[in-house]
Design a protein around this motif. Structure first.
Motif, PDB file in Angstrom:
ATOM      1  N   LEU A  15       0.845  -1.191   0.000  1.00  0.00           N
ATOM      2  CA  LEU A  15       0.000   0.000   0.000  1.00  0.00           C
ATOM      3  C   LEU A  15       0.881   1.243   0.000  1.00  0.00           C
ATOM      4  CD1 LEU A  15      -2.643  -1.082   2.665  1.00  0.00           C
ATOM      5  CD2 LEU A  15      -2.946  -1.024   0.177  1.00  0.00           C
ATOM      6  N   PRO A  16       0.513   2.274  -0.748  1.00  0.00           N
ATOM      7  CA  PRO A  16       1.317   3.501  -0.774  1.00  0.00           C
ATOM      8  C   PRO A  16       1.352   4.195   0.585  1.00  0.00           C
ATOM      9  CG  PRO A  16      -0.225   3.439  -2.608  1.00  0.00           C
ATOM     10  CD  PRO A  16      -0.614   2.331  -1.684  1.00  0.00           C
TER      11      PRO A  16
ATOM     12  N   GLY B  14       5.818   5.382  -2.646  1.00  0.00           N
ATOM     13  CA  GLY B  14       5.559   3.952  -2.597  1.00  0.00           C
ATOM     14  C   GLY B  14       4.381   3.508  -3.436  1.00  0.00           C
ATOM     15  N   PHE B  15       4.315   3.962  -4.692  1.00  0.00           N
ATOM     16  CA  PHE B  15       3.139   3.720  -5.517  1.00  0.00           C
ATOM     17  C   PHE B  15       3.129   2.348  -6.195  1.00  0.00           C
ATOM     18  CE2 PHE B  15       2.924   8.596  -6.095  1.00  0.00           C
ATOM     19  CZ  PHE B  15       2.341   8.718  -4.850  1.00  0.00           C
ATOM     20  N   GLY B  16       4.205   1.577  -6.074  1.00  0.00           N
ATOM     21  CA  GLY B  16       4.205   0.189  -6.502  1.00  0.00           C
ATOM     22  C   GLY B  16       3.921  -0.053  -7.971  1.00  0.00           C
ATOM     23  N   GLY B  17       4.328   0.869  -8.849  1.00  0.00           N
ATOM     24  CA  GLY B  17       4.108   0.698 -10.278  1.00  0.00           C
ATOM     25  C   GLY B  17       2.778   1.236 -10.767  1.00  0.00           C
ATOM     26  N   TRP B  18       1.973   1.788  -9.874  1.00  0.00           N
ATOM     27  CA  TRP B  18       0.657   2.327 -10.237  1.00  0.00           C
ATOM     28  C   TRP B  18       0.577   3.796  -9.842  1.00  0.00           C
ATOM     29  CZ3 TRP B  18      -1.800  -0.624 -13.504  1.00  0.00           C
ATOM     30  CH2 TRP B  18      -1.520  -1.996 -13.518  1.00  0.00           C
TER      31      TRP B  18
ATOM     32  N   SER C  41      -2.922   6.464 -10.790  1.00  0.00           N
ATOM     33  CA  SER C  41      -4.056   6.552  -9.860  1.00  0.00           C
ATOM     34  C   SER C  41      -3.576   6.889  -8.458  1.00  0.00           C
ATOM     35  CB  SER C  41      -4.849   5.244  -9.855  1.00  0.00           C
ATOM     36  OG  SER C  41      -4.062   4.168  -9.383  1.00  0.00           O
ATOM     37  N   ASN C  42      -2.451   6.312  -8.025  1.00  0.00           N
ATOM     38  CA  ASN C  42      -1.971   6.586  -6.670  1.00  0.00           C
ATOM     39  C   ASN C  42      -1.484   8.018  -6.508  1.00  0.00           C
ATOM     40  OD1 ASN C  42      -2.298   4.304  -4.947  1.00  0.00           O
ATOM     41  ND2 ASN C  42      -0.825   3.186  -6.186  1.00  0.00           N
ATOM     42  N   GLY C  43      -0.886   8.584  -7.548  1.00  0.00           N
ATOM     43  CA  GLY C  43      -0.449   9.975  -7.462  1.00  0.00           C
ATOM     44  C   GLY C  43      -1.619  10.930  -7.311  1.00  0.00           C
TER      45      GLY C  43
END
Length: 502
Positions: free
Chosen positions: A333-334, A351-355, A358-360
């Motif tokens: 989880l971010p 810590g957006f994990g490649g996504w 949407s996480n930004g």
């Protein structure tokens, strides 16, 4: 092939000045990627005075090199989250889908033509042994509130064993969206400064941010959105691991459009999407070949990715290749919230994990709300102060063991100074010169460049990326040019120049 990102080439930058004098604002945002600009936009729209401080150019770092999928479907995550707590999965789904819809609304509101297209998102497997995992993921994603279904066929030009299909997702041109957002916030009084590297943060009432050029920004609140945090006051370094992925892209006839966004963790990750090109052709974008920064053999990885793309899309004409980097947290989880347990006016997004798309956007919305005294229902889900011992103990131990191995083994592996003479044009190597570990590179004209091989962040030894001609830290992902300048943090200081031999 061009070694520049297509997104960078097809969206010329705007000019913003560097910060040259002291400034006072309500909020200072450090970092001009999607998280920083999204937060700055929401804060500006809420009536606050905002300054964005970017070390390079806005939307030119990780955001300018993404695959730009705007999706709440993040490979295989919902079954895992639901196993912890069904409400966790539901909140994650709601926050991510809200980010997708928010971009669509904002682009329409501002009239930004960012090539946004609604597409279904698929996570697929080709191995029959993984079908039940896909079935469980589809069920968990649907129960979390997404328009998810289990399918056994897709429009891809090769068979799959099973896939999770999630409707209502999107893809877009990230730079066109963010440059339009930057124009809109600048028109509302937000000040954007580029080539302004932040080097210090003093928390207080107010906070003070110092920069490499000597100017200071005083602000009531500070948002650290530098991808990997340049300040680590909550020990996030021990809970994140950097991963680099490669991208190849090229023109594809419209009749070969796979009509969706696809990803699999098989074959060391393969991600597929298209984008519109002038004239009617499509741009095929394929991402994969995950590896740790500094681990080398990048050309071989590019070759494998290009071969896979040409095998499965035989009418593609590859035109571009580039690389992207992201950080994965130990509980997947971010981190978006207070910078550390004692923070009252300092915030972080990472810590957006490649996504990151949407996480930004999710992080921008969340941090703006928290600064405004509101607490969205999913705030606790992303709070950096959280700790999940059962989920994180194993990954944290593995991660720290890897850092320790690099810290010791990479020092022992350095060659001696005699190897400098054997370097060919475009080659680099870590060697010992006068007992000191040095990163030595020979350019195409035969000139040798040498800098300290010790990362200025926490002291790990860098490795050479022969494809991108960069020095990379395997511990926390800092990247440097062959001249030692910082290309990507968390390091803020360059590698020290050394007088080369040979």
């Amino acid at each position: 092939m061009s070694t520049s990102s297509y997104w960078m080439e097809s969206a010329p930058p705007r000019e913003h000045p560097p910060l040259t004098e002291d400034l006072t604002v309500d909020v200072a945002v450090i970092g001009g990627g999607i998280a920083g600009l999204s937060a700055a936009w929401e804060l500006t729209r809420a009536g606050r005075t905002v300054a964005v401080l970017e070390a390079d150019r806005p939307a030119a770092g990780v955001t300018g090199h993404t695959s730009a999928k705007l999706s709440a479907q993040h490979t295989l995550i919902y079954a895992e989250l639901a196993g912890r707590d069904p409400e966790t999965a539901r909140r994650y789904a709601r926050s991510q889908q809200e980010a997708v819809e928010h971009v669509a609304r904002t682009a329409a509101e501002l009239g930004v033509d960012c090539e946004l297209e609604r597409r279904p998102a698929y996570t697929y497997v080709r191995s029959p042994g993984q079908v039940e995992q896909i079935r469980a993921e589809a069920r968990a994603a649907a129960e979390a509130g997404l328009a998810a279904s289990f399918v056994t066929g897709t429009p891809l030009p090769f068979p799959v064993a099973a896939a999770v299909r999630v409707d209502g997702q999107a893809q877009f041109h990230p730079r066109k969206y963010l440059l339009g957002l930057a124009d809109a916030m600048a028109a509302r009084g937000c000040r954007i400064f580029e080539r302004t590297r932040v080097t210090g943060l003093h928390e207080g009432r107010p906070c003070r941010v110092s920069t490499e050029g000597g100017a200071t920004v005083t602000a009531a609140d500070v948002v650290v959105a530098t991808h990997y945090p340049i300040f680590d006051r909550s020990l996030l370094f021990a809970r994140m691991e950097p991963t680099r992925e490669l991208v190849v892209a090229g023109t594809l006839p419209p009749g070969d459009d796979p009509a969706g966004m696809y990803i699999t963790s098989e074959e060391n990750t393969r991600s597929v999407r298209t984008a519109p090109l002038p004239g009617g052709d499509l741009l095929l974008v394929v991402t994969g070949e995950s590896f740790k920064p500094g681990s080398g053999r990048v050309e071989d990885r590019f070759d494998r990715l290009a071969a896979w793309t040409e095998e499965h899309f035989p009418r593609v004409r590859l035109t571009h290749r580039w690389a992207a980097q992201d950080n994965h947290t130990t509980d997947r989880l971010p981190f978006a919230g207070p910078l550390h347990p004692g923070a009252r006016h300092a915030w972080v997004a990472t810590g957006f994990g490649g996504w990151g798309m949407s996480n930004g956007v999710m992080a921008g919305l969340l941090l703006s709300a928290l600064i405004g005294g509101q607490e969205p229902e999913w705030a606790g889900l992303y709070d950096p102060r959280r700790l999940h011992p059962l989920q994180e103990a194993g990954p944290m131990a593995k991660m720290q063991a890897s850092v320790a191995r690099h810290f010791v083994a990479d020092r022992l592996a350095a060659g001696d100074g005699s190897e400098v003479a054997g370097l060919g044009p475009g080659q680099g190597k870590v060697v010992k010169l006068d007992g000191r570990r040095c990163a030595v590179y020979r350019d195409e004209q035969g000139q040798v460049h040498a800098v300290s091989a010790v990362c200025t962040h926490l002291g790990c030894v860098v490795g050479f990326n022969e494809a991108e001609r960069t020095w990379e830290c395997p511990c926390h992902g800092s990247r440097f040019g062959v001249d030692g300048r910082v290309l990507q943090g968390p390091a803020v200081e360059p590698l020290e120049p050394v007088q080369p031999e040979g």
